[in-house]
Design a protein around this motif. Structure first.
Motif, PDB file in Angstrom:
ATOM      1  N   ASP A 105       0.844  -1.201   0.000  1.00 29.60           N
ATOM      2  CA  ASP A 105       0.000   0.000   0.000  1.00 29.60           C
ATOM      3  C   ASP A 105       0.875   1.247   0.000  1.00 29.60           C
ATOM      4  N   PHE A 106       0.495   2.225  -0.796  1.00 33.63           N
ATOM      5  CA  PHE A 106       1.289   3.445  -0.906  1.00 33.63           C
ATOM      6  C   PHE A 106       1.062   4.326   0.325  1.00 33.63           C
ATOM      7  N   ALA A 107       2.095   4.461   1.146  1.00 26.37           N
ATOM      8  CA  ALA A 107       1.997   5.205   2.394  1.00 26.37           C
ATOM      9  C   ALA A 107       2.681   6.567   2.311  1.00 26.37           C
ATOM     10  N   TYR A 108       3.588   6.697   1.386  1.00 28.42           N
ATOM     11  CA  TYR A 108       4.375   7.923   1.274  1.00 28.42           C
ATOM     12  C   TYR A 108       4.200   8.511  -0.117  1.00 28.42           C
ATOM     13  N   TRP A 109       4.081   9.843  -0.154  1.00 28.08           N
ATOM     14  CA  TRP A 109       3.853  10.536  -1.423  1.00 28.08           C
ATOM     15  C   TRP A 109       4.821  11.695  -1.570  1.00 28.08           C
ATOM     16  N   GLY A 110       5.279  11.885  -2.785  1.00 26.30           N
ATOM     17  CA  GLY A 110       6.119  13.035  -3.082  1.00 26.30           C
ATOM     18  C   GLY A 110       5.279  14.197  -3.574  1.00 26.30           C
ATOM     19  N   GLN A 111       5.926  15.323  -3.747  1.00 25.59           N
ATOM     20  CA  GLN A 111       5.224  16.461  -4.349  1.00 25.59           C
ATOM     21  C   GLN A 111       5.118  16.206  -5.848  1.00 25.59           C
ATOM     22  N   GLY A 112       4.259  16.841  -6.510  1.00 24.03           N
ATOM     23  CA  GLY A 112       4.084  16.593  -7.933  1.00 24.03           C
ATOM     24  C   GLY A 112       5.077  17.345  -8.796  1.00 24.03           C
ATOM     25  N   THR A 113       5.203  16.863 -10.020  1.00 24.88           N
ATOM     26  CA  THR A 113       5.988  17.569 -11.031  1.00 24.88           C
ATOM     27  C   THR A 113       5.130  17.681 -12.280  1.00 24.88           C
ATOM     28  N   GLN A 114       5.053  18.867 -12.839  1.00 25.29           N
ATOM     29  CA  GLN A 114       4.141  19.137 -13.947  1.00 25.29           C
ATOM     30  C   GLN A 114       4.729  18.655 -15.268  1.00 25.29           C
ATOM     31  N   VAL A 115       3.912  17.929 -16.007  1.00 28.78           N
ATOM     32  CA  VAL A 115       4.255  17.535 -17.372  1.00 28.78           C
ATOM     33  C   VAL A 115       3.200  18.125 -18.296  1.00 28.78           C
TER      34      VAL A 115
END
Length: 119
Positions: A105-115
């Motif tokens: 399960d995904f517990a950690y998230w990064g900030q986004g990067t725009q494409v």
């Protein structure tokens, strides 16, 4: 403390390529499942693909299968999203996420990067 940092986004023409990177601190990617997600304006976040722990493979959303590839550099503790043959509909903010060690399960998230893909 776990921190994921995504980078590599930018503006590209349709048919072009980009490589996104997700670097981790406080977590070893080779022991975790790492995924990429994206969210376009006005749309829900969607799964793009993921890579499992060592010797466990990758899986991708149908919309990117054959065009996107996920790889991992264990020495750099970095996961990459290689995006080829980009389409305008790939325009979104891309996020990386990781599980706790030996879980899925995904517990950690990064900030986004725009494409942004122009037609």
């Amino acid at each position: 403390q776990v921190q994921l940092v995504a980078s590599g986004g930018g503006l590209v023409q349709a048919g072009g390529s980009l490589r996104l990177s997700c670097a981790a601190s406080g977590l070893t990617f080779s022991s975790s499942r790492t995924g990429w997600f994206r969210q376009a304006p006005g749309k829900e976040r969607e799964f793009v693909g993921a890579i499992g722990r060592i010797l466990i493979g990758t899986n991708y959303a149908d919309s990117v299968k054959g065009r996107f590839t996920i790889s991992r550099d264990n020495a750099k503790n970095t996961v990459y999203l290689h995006m080829n043959n980009l389409k305008p509909e790939d325009t979104a903010v891309y996020f990386c996420a990781a599980s706790r060690a030996m879980t899925t399960d995904f517990a950690y998230w990064g900030q986004g990067t725009q494409v942004t893909v122009s037609s």
